[in-house]
Write a protein that holds these residues in place. Structure first.
Motif, PDB file in Angstrom:
ATOM      1  N   ASP A 158       0.844  -1.191   0.000  1.00  0.00           N
ATOM      2  CA  ASP A 158       0.000   0.000   0.000  1.00  0.00           C
ATOM      3  C   ASP A 158       0.882   1.244   0.000  1.00  0.00           C
ATOM      4  O   ASP A 158       1.123   1.845   1.047  1.00  0.00           O
ATOM      5  CB  ASP A 158      -0.919  -0.041   1.216  1.00  0.00           C
ATOM      6  CG  ASP A 158      -1.926   1.100   1.248  1.00  0.00           C
ATOM      7  OD1 ASP A 158      -1.958   1.894   0.286  1.00  0.00           O
ATOM      8  OD2 ASP A 158      -2.663   1.199   2.249  1.00  0.00           O
ATOM      9  N   ASN A 161      -0.905   4.481   1.248  1.00  0.00           N
ATOM     10  CA  ASN A 161      -1.474   4.407   2.606  1.00  0.00           C
ATOM     11  C   ASN A 161      -2.970   4.713   2.657  1.00  0.00           C
ATOM     12  O   ASN A 161      -3.459   5.331   3.605  1.00  0.00           O
ATOM     13  CB  ASN A 161      -0.715   5.364   3.553  1.00  0.00           C
ATOM     14  CG  ASN A 161       0.633   4.818   3.977  1.00  0.00           C
ATOM     15  OD1 ASN A 161       0.820   3.603   4.086  1.00  0.00           O
ATOM     16  ND2 ASN A 161       1.592   5.701   4.202  1.00  0.00           N
ATOM     17  N   LYS A 235       6.309   5.776   4.594  1.00  0.00           N
ATOM     18  CA  LYS A 235       5.838   5.564   3.220  1.00  0.00           C
ATOM     19  C   LYS A 235       6.712   4.514   2.526  1.00  0.00           C
ATOM     20  O   LYS A 235       7.939   4.517   2.692  1.00  0.00           O
ATOM     21  CB  LYS A 235       5.869   6.882   2.436  1.00  0.00           C
ATOM     22  CG  LYS A 235       4.980   7.974   3.015  1.00  0.00           C
ATOM     23  CD  LYS A 235       5.004   9.224   2.170  1.00  0.00           C
ATOM     24  CE  LYS A 235       6.336   9.947   2.210  1.00  0.00           C
ATOM     25  NZ  LYS A 235       6.634  10.517   3.523  1.00  0.00           N
ATOM     26  N   GLY A 284       3.460   9.797  -1.118  1.00  0.00           N
ATOM     27  CA  GLY A 284       2.369   8.851  -1.280  1.00  0.00           C
ATOM     28  C   GLY A 284       1.761   8.872  -2.654  1.00  0.00           C
ATOM     29  O   GLY A 284       0.859   8.067  -2.945  1.00  0.00           O
ATOM     30  N   GLY A 550      -0.552   4.124   8.856  1.00  0.00           N
ATOM     31  CA  GLY A 550      -0.577   4.917   7.629  1.00  0.00           C
ATOM     32  C   GLY A 550       0.017   6.291   7.777  1.00  0.00           C
ATOM     33  O   GLY A 550      -0.003   7.089   6.826  1.00  0.00           O
ATOM     34  N   ASN A 554       3.883   2.455   7.419  1.00  0.00           N
ATOM     35  CA  ASN A 554       3.069   2.146   6.249  1.00  0.00           C
ATOM     36  C   ASN A 554       1.933   1.206   6.620  1.00  0.00           C
ATOM     37  O   ASN A 554       2.066   0.354   7.494  1.00  0.00           O
ATOM     38  CB  ASN A 554       3.935   1.569   5.124  1.00  0.00           C
ATOM     39  CG  ASN A 554       4.479   0.180   5.421  1.00  0.00           C
ATOM     40  OD1 ASN A 554       3.823  -0.826   5.162  1.00  0.00           O
ATOM     41  ND2 ASN A 554       5.698   0.118   5.966  1.00  0.00           N
ATOM     42  N   ARG A 555       0.797   1.355   5.926  1.00  0.00           N
ATOM     43  CA  ARG A 555      -0.396   0.579   6.253  1.00  0.00           C
ATOM     44  C   ARG A 555      -0.173  -0.921   6.091  1.00  0.00           C
ATOM     45  O   ARG A 555      -0.764  -1.723   6.824  1.00  0.00           O
ATOM     46  CB  ARG A 555      -1.555   1.020   5.359  1.00  0.00           C
ATOM     47  CG  ARG A 555      -2.116   2.385   5.680  1.00  0.00           C
ATOM     48  CD  ARG A 555      -3.061   2.358   6.839  1.00  0.00           C
ATOM     49  NE  ARG A 555      -4.272   1.604   6.563  1.00  0.00           N
ATOM     50  CZ  ARG A 555      -5.209   1.317   7.468  1.00  0.00           C
ATOM     51  NH1 ARG A 555      -5.041   1.704   8.724  1.00  0.00           N
ATOM     52  NH2 ARG A 555      -6.282   0.633   7.145  1.00  0.00           N
TER      53      ARG A 555
END
Length: 635
Positions: A158, A161, A235, A284, A550, A554-555
């Protein structure tokens, strides 16, 4: 991927002398600076003349490819010219693209060469949605991935995010970045944002086949890739390995033959090298190329003269992110083909580049095994014994796997222990590509699998010991002496696991949500093998799905390091994106517990800001999948 029936060209005397000096310098460095002896050594080396059999668990594997609804077949575009990219095959990526909690499968495909008409619809990558009942549904067209490309590998994460997994597919002529967006009727689709995100525009020639064969301009030739957060800003950044400098005319100009057969695929020794690429995630949305500033590019002069030509060193096929010195900053190990391997140590930078990579493969012992380069393909990293970690590299035919143990974490010192752990002899023969550490019997110890297959369809005509399709190899981790890894046979696992294929990629995932790990093997110019693990009941495990916030992490939680304590034992795992060869396994972590039915504590070190404190979960039930979200720990 050197051709074992052709002699290797001898190095010039000066080159041999430099190699000897380099090896001698490495030995001296290690003797003087490696620190105290390791207190927990790998198993003792067995007698080379005796290999007593060790009983392994009898766990059956079942081929469910057809019954599950997977109809994918890889196309390599071969037309008889024997162009090197045709040998590469392609990978598979495990991802949950629709967030329904079930692992989906993306099979990367190649295509016909320019000017060659397709028989029917052009081949594309294929995405299969996991329906949860042992069945998969082909959702390629609705997902937006029905785009013809000469694909190689894939990695998923992802990067923006937003809570949905995005996708990067490496391909001849240029990689493609796909963002996961809302589609029609509540479904998800992937949108090509390659150029929008700041990555180089892909290029695929539109010309007749004879003109393509005469093309001298080099084409982008990426291989494996991985998402990871190298600067820990929350990120996901992107690293793309590249193989060689290649063009059709260059390939065809090299005279390579199989005795009594005709033209052979040209070995990589005859091509110039290439470079790994690092793209930093700015906001992002867009990436910037920081390959030069970060130290990821590796070059060397061909002579001592100041005017000597500078050449690219790498011929990279496998990439794994790991943290051997346990400092919290992700390092990168790269498996190279016929040249030295790389170890990029993540180090403090300067005001303009806060983090940089120092390539220390030679100093660390990662560069060579037995003092020379091998044909490195797939790669993985894991804790093979409590507190002991290693890098596994799958090598060419008649070369054993390389098993690089971390001997001194603080000083980043490795040594090849393939013979000591029992891998050297059994792994020597096959031509090995994909490889993974995973715990197939849930006893808490990481086992090992390799996908095998040759390059040359006619290889058996010139080497009786080799075949084009080959069986996979599965090694069980015994936990101790007389050796650590023991081959699993068809008598133990059934015939399905060992069906000969022209094996390339390998990945694992719990496809049927029964708590154990299943396997996916890809084949060059053929169908994959999807294998269900029929582990008998009685072994406990716990599965973890980590979710970053996020913002500070990072997610996807890629890079999160997890320590599990249960029954007086400790296990460590890391959430890793790309691994093996051109592939990615699931991001969920599976901890085998054996007969242990109670978890004492799980500690998560999140991959974002260095200021983040580890979080602890206590007394989680076993035999379940737990969703651990950053900031919601339950001590």
């Amino acid at each position: 991927m050197t051709e074992s029936n052709r002699p290797r060209w001898a190095l010039p005397l000066i080159g041999a002398a430099l190699v000897l000096v380099g090896v001698g310098g490495w030995v001296a460095y290690r003797n003087f600076f490696s620190g105290p002896p390791v207190t927990n050594p790998v198993p003792v080396i067995e007698s080379p003349n005796v290999r007593e059999a060790i009983a392994v668990p009898k766990i059956r594997w079942t081929d469910i490819t057809e019954s599950s609804g997977i109809r994918f077949r890889h196309t390599n575009g071969a037309q008889g010219q024997k162009l090197l990219p045709e040998t590469m095959g392609s990978g598979v990526a495990v991802l949950d693209f629709d967030n329904d909690g079930k692992p989906d499968l993306l099979f990367v495909n190649s295509r016909n060469w320019p000017g060659i008409a397709d028989k029917g619809a052009a081949p594309t990558c294929e995405l299969y949605r996991n329906l949860g009942d042992g069945k998969f549904e082909d959702v390629t067209h609705d997902s937006g991935l029905a785009i013809p490309i000469y694909g190689m590998g894939a990695t998923a994460g992802d990067y923006d995010n937003d809570g949905w997994t995005d996708l990067l597919i490496t391909a001849m002529g240029g990689s493609r970045l796909f963002r996961n967006e809302p589609g029609a009727a509540g479904k998800r689709k992937f949108v090509d944002v390659t150029i929008e995100a700041g990555l180089p525009a892909p290029m695929w020639p539109n010309e007749p086949y004879p003109a393509f064969l005469d093309r001298t301009a080099a084409m982008t030739f990426p291989s494996s890739a991985t998402f990871f957060d190298y600067d820990r800003d929350g990120k996901l950044d992107l690293l793309i390995a590249q193989y060689i400098t290649w063009a059709p005319a260059i390939d065809r100009s090299i005279d390579a033959k199989l005795t009594g057969v005709g033209r052979a695929y040209v070995p990589p020794t005859q091509f110039e090298g290439s470079q790994c690429l690092l793209y930093r995630n700015r906001d992002g949305k867009r990436f910037e190329d920081v390959s030069d500033a970060s130290g990821i590019r590796v070059t060397e002069r061909e002579g001592a003269d100041r005017n000597a030509r500078t050449r690219n060193v790498g011929k990279s096929l496998g990439v794994i992110v790991c943290d051997p010195n346990d400092d919290g900053w992700p390092d990168v190990v790269v498996a190279n083909d016929t040249v030295r391997n790389f170890l990029f140590q993540n180090s403090p930078g300067d005001a303009t580049t806060p983090r940089k990579f120092n390539e220390i493969g030679l100093l660390s012992g990662v560069a060579y095994a037995e003092g020379r380069a091998r044909g490195g393909m797939g790669i993985d990293y894991g804790e093979f014994r409590p507190g002991r970690c290693a890098v596994i590299i799958a090598n060419f035919a008649n070369e054993p796997n390389t098993f690089l143990c971390v001997d001194n974490p603080k000083r980043m010192i490795f040594s090849d222990a393939a013979l000591a752990v029992g891998l050297a002899g059994p792994s020597r023969g096959p031509l090995k590509f994909g490889t993974c550490f995973f715990d197939f019997d849930l006893d808490g110890r990481l086992d090992l699998i390799t996908a095998n297959g040759h390059l040359e369809p006619e290889i058996s005509q010139v080497q009786q010991s080799q075949t084009y399709p080959q069986s996979a190899q599965l090694f069980w981790n015994t936990g101790g002496n007389p050796r650590l890894y023991e081959p699993v046979t068809a008598n133990d696992a059934g015939a399905d696991l060992f069906k000969p294929i022209v094996g390339r990629g390998a990945a694992f995932a719990d496809l049927d949500s029964d708590g154990d790990l299943d396997v996916i093997l890809t084949a060059n110019n053929g169908p994959p093998l999807v294998l269900r693990n029929d582990l008998p009941k009685g072994q406990h495990s716990v599965r973890l799905r980590l979710i970053g916030d996020g913002k500070t992490s990072n997610r996807s939680a890629i890079g999160a390091m997890v320590t599990l304590e249960a029954g007086g034992t400790t296990q460590k795992r890391t959430v890793v994106a790309g691994r093996g060869y051109l592939s990615q396994s699931e991001l969920e972590l599976t901890f085998g517990l054996g007969k242990i039915d109670k978890i004492d504590r799980i500690t998560v070190s999140w991959p974002g800001s260095p200021d983040l404190k580890p979080e602890v979960w206590s007394n989680l039930p076993v035999d379940q999948l737990h969703r651990l979200e950053q900031g919601q720990a339950k001590p």
